[in-house]
Design a protein around this motif. Structure first.
Motif, short mmCIF file in Angstrom:
data_model
loop_
_atom_site.label_atom_id
_atom_site.label_comp_id
_atom_site.label_asym_id
_atom_site.label_seq_id
_atom_site.Cartn_x
_atom_site.Cartn_y
_atom_site.Cartn_z
N MET A 35 -5.84 -9.72 -0.56
CA MET A 35 -4.88 -8.81 0.03
C MET A 35 -2.89 -8.71 0.30
O MET A 35 -2.57 -10.09 1.02
CB MET A 35 -5.26 -8.48 2.23
CG MET A 35 -4.10 -7.66 2.76
SD MET A 35 -4.47 -7.13 4.74
CE MET A 35 -6.53 -6.88 5.21
N LYS A 36 -2.71 -8.40 -0.94
CA LYS A 36 -1.13 -8.60 -1.05
C LYS A 36 -0.19 -7.23 -0.93
O LYS A 36 -0.44 -6.36 -1.96
CB LYS A 36 -1.11 -8.71 -3.07
CG LYS A 36 0.18 -9.63 -3.01
CD LYS A 36 0.47 -10.34 -4.10
CE LYS A 36 1.63 -10.59 -4.66
NZ LYS A 36 1.80 -11.28 -5.99
N PHE A 37 0.30 -7.27 -0.35
CA PHE A 37 1.53 -6.51 -0.27
C PHE A 37 2.53 -6.15 -0.71
O PHE A 37 2.97 -7.44 -1.25
CB PHE A 37 2.22 -6.39 1.86
CG PHE A 37 0.50 -5.70 2.51
CD1 PHE A 37 1.06 -4.77 3.11
CD2 PHE A 37 0.32 -7.37 2.64
CE1 PHE A 37 -0.62 -4.08 3.63
CE2 PHE A 37 -1.27 -6.71 3.86
CZ PHE A 37 -0.90 -5.12 3.83
N LEU A 82 -0.64 -1.61 -0.25
CA LEU A 82 -1.91 -2.22 -0.32
C LEU A 82 -2.40 -1.48 -2.09
O LEU A 82 -3.12 -0.61 -1.78
CB LEU A 82 -2.54 -2.16 0.06
CG LEU A 82 -2.43 -3.64 1.36
CD1 LEU A 82 -3.67 -3.78 2.55
CD2 LEU A 82 -2.91 -4.39 0.81
N ASN A 83 -2.27 -1.84 -3.35
CA ASN A 83 -2.14 -0.81 -4.13
C ASN A 83 -3.35 -0.59 -4.91
O ASN A 83 -4.26 0.59 -5.03
CB ASN A 83 -1.16 -1.04 -5.48
CG ASN A 83 0.12 -1.25 -5.27
OD1 ASN A 83 0.44 0.07 -4.73
ND2 ASN A 83 1.18 -2.38 -5.44
N GLU A 84 -4.59 -1.83 -3.84
CA GLU A 84 -6.02 -1.65 -4.61
C GLU A 84 -6.81 -0.87 -3.66
O GLU A 84 -7.47 -0.77 -4.17
CB GLU A 84 -5.96 -3.08 -5.16
CG GLU A 84 -6.28 -4.11 -3.86
CD GLU A 84 -4.55 -4.68 -2.39
OE1 GLU A 84 -5.50 -5.62 -1.98
OE2 GLU A 84 -4.10 -4.27 -3.25
N GLU A 136 -10.22 -2.53 9.71
CA GLU A 136 -11.13 -3.23 8.52
C GLU A 136 -10.63 -2.77 7.66
O GLU A 136 -9.71 -1.65 7.04
CB GLU A 136 -12.74 -2.61 8.53
CG GLU A 136 -13.69 -3.43 10.17
CD GLU A 136 -14.89 -2.95 9.47
OE1 GLU A 136 -15.12 -2.33 8.65
OE2 GLU A 136 -15.38 -2.28 10.52
N GLU A 137 -10.54 -4.70 6.45
CA GLU A 137 -9.76 -3.31 5.11
C GLU A 137 -10.69 -2.50 4.54
O GLU A 137 -11.86 -2.18 4.30
CB GLU A 137 -10.22 -4.71 4.50
CG GLU A 137 -9.21 -5.08 3.15
CD GLU A 137 -9.23 -6.51 2.30
OE1 GLU A 137 -8.66 -6.78 1.32
OE2 GLU A 137 -9.51 -7.45 3.13
N GLY A 138 -9.67 -1.43 4.11
CA GLY A 138 -10.33 -0.51 3.73
C GLY A 138 -10.43 0.90 3.72
O GLY A 138 -10.74 2.05 4.10
N ILE A 139 -9.97 0.45 5.79
CA ILE A 139 -9.99 1.80 6.67
C ILE A 139 -8.62 2.07 7.18
O ILE A 139 -8.52 0.64 7.98
CB ILE A 139 -11.34 1.67 7.47
CG1 ILE A 139 -12.40 1.00 6.56
CG2 ILE A 139 -11.43 2.69 8.80
CD1 ILE A 139 -13.46 1.30 7.53
N VAL A 140 -8.10 3.30 7.46
CA VAL A 140 -7.38 2.86 8.05
C VAL A 140 -7.49 4.13 9.67
O VAL A 140 -8.00 5.55 9.27
CB VAL A 140 -6.00 3.46 7.30
CG1 VAL A 140 -4.93 2.40 6.84
CG2 VAL A 140 -5.63 4.95 7.10
#
Length: 396
Positions: free
Chosen positions: A1-3, A132-134, A184-188
């Motif tokens: 996870m790179k911002f 989080l570009n990805e 969770e990663e990928g959910i906002v």
């Protein structure tokens, strides 16, 4: 996870005088673009914080009232959308800023609002948007508040040895806001933000006036228990069926206490006075920081009440002290693995299970061959105590 930072504004809040609680002023040091941030010393200082904040877990209903990390939700009137919330609009302007100057202006607006709160303290105030570009096309907004460290020194040269650093900040105790919340990663969650601050402080609750926070689990349980108490009172005293009791209670509750209350109860039936006295006892009990066993309900009544609470809050902790002994378990252990009784006028807690586990150090208790329950109850019931300190037990 790179911002990847898009824009970042760095401000410093300082006292105007010697009083640390006195008036404050702030100064804008710099606003950086993505490219400028890559070449700044802030990158090494903050890069890890973005990931740390995003990964920090928080619950909608926290385990206690004093948790440092909380989930807030934007408040709106029924039927209105998010854009009717002033705090949301403030954050959204920063997330959609089209250039460096626009971001600086919006960041300045946020800081001005923060400066009007009672909780403002000196230190560095940083606002940044980072992607989080990805995973997402839209950026996250991060707000950092770093307090100044007192009595900080650094090694200087051979002559002076050390020099004082007047405005040192430390990443260790950074207070932060992240919007939107990413459970969770990928959910906002666009309606939610995540705050992190010292558990005893209210830095961001004062700052964000149009954000609400759900009650903690202990608060929810306390409300559920008091609802059960009220039901118990109504059943016991049949307040709902007796017009005289209901009328007398309404008259008493409409008074402001003191002499008026005494007058209202001068001619009240005995059962009304008894009911009010018990209600006051429950109120005092519920408000206490440390409470004693009330001895009001039967075992079956408590088991049923506990079952209802556990159905809604499955992992609730059960913690209490018997004299100086701390007992910890889960709420649903009561009546299953944890039992409370009386024996010869004293309280007894019985804990049952299938196996023991001891940690750190070795004690003679670990060598015990347990006696049967009947033998133990006979021993305890007869008041047989262990040997006094300094008294040697027989070895044969």
């Amino acid at each position: 996870m790179k911002f990847a930072v898009q824009y970042l504004s760095f401000f410093v809040i300082q006292n105007e005088g010697a009083d640390p609680n006195g008036p404050k002023k702030y100064k804008h040091y710099q606003t950086l673009t993505h490219e400028e941030y890559q070449d700044s010393e802030l990158k090494a200082f903050l890069d890890g914080e973005f990931k740390r904040i995003a990964k920090r877990k928080a619950e909608i209903n926290p385990a206690s009232e004093q948790v440092p990390t909380k989930i807030g939700r934007f408040l709106v009137e029924p039927g209105y959308d998010l854009d009717s919330n002033p705090n949301y609009n403030l954050f959204q302007r920063l997330r959609t800023a089209e250039n460096k100057q626009e971001f600086h202006n919006f960041a300045d607006d946020v800081l001005r609002i923060y400066m009007d709160t009672n909780s403002v303290r000196g230190g560095a105030f940083v606002l940044a948007t980072a992607k989080l570009n990805e995973l997402f096309d839209e950026p996250f907004l991060f707000l950092f508040k770093c307090d100044f460290e007192s009595k900080i020194a650094r090694v200087s040269d051979e002559q002076s040895l050390i020099s004082q650093v007047e405005m040192a900040i430390n990443a260790k105790n950074i207070k932060s806001i992240q919007y939107p919340h990413m459970p969770e990663e990928g959910i906002v969650e666009p309606w939610e933000l995540k705050i992190h601050q010292a558990s005893h402080a209210r830095y961001f609750e004062d700052f964000l006036k149009y954000v609400s926070y759900e009650k903690s689990k202990p608060e929810i349980v306390a409300e559920q228990v008091m609802d059960m108490v009220h039901q118990y009172m109504e059943t016991k005293w049949q307040a709902g069926e007796s017009e005289s009791i209901a009328a007398a209670m309404a008259l008493f509750d409409s008074t402001d206490g003191g002499e008026n209350a005494e007058e209202a109860y001068a001619d009240a039936p005995q059962e009304v006075r008894a009911m009010r006295q018990e209600k006051q006892q429950f109120d005092v009990w519920a408000a206490g920081e440390k409470r004693e066993l009330q001895e009001k309900w039967t075992h079956d009544h408590v088991v049923e009440a506990t079952k209802q609470i556990v159905e809604m809050q499955p992992d609730l902790e059960l913690k209490f002290r018997l004299d100086d002994i701390l007992i910890k378990g889960h709420m649903d252990d009561y009546g299953n693995n944890i039992h409370i009784a009386r024996l010869n006028g004293r309280y007894v807690v019985l804990i049952e299970g299938d196996s023991f586990q001891f940690e750190k150090g070795v004690s003679p208790i670990e060598l015990l061959h347990p006696e049967e329950m009947s033998e133990m109850l006979h021993r305890v019931g007869n008041g047989v105590r262990r040997v006094a300190p300094g008294e040697a037990p027989p070895l044969d």
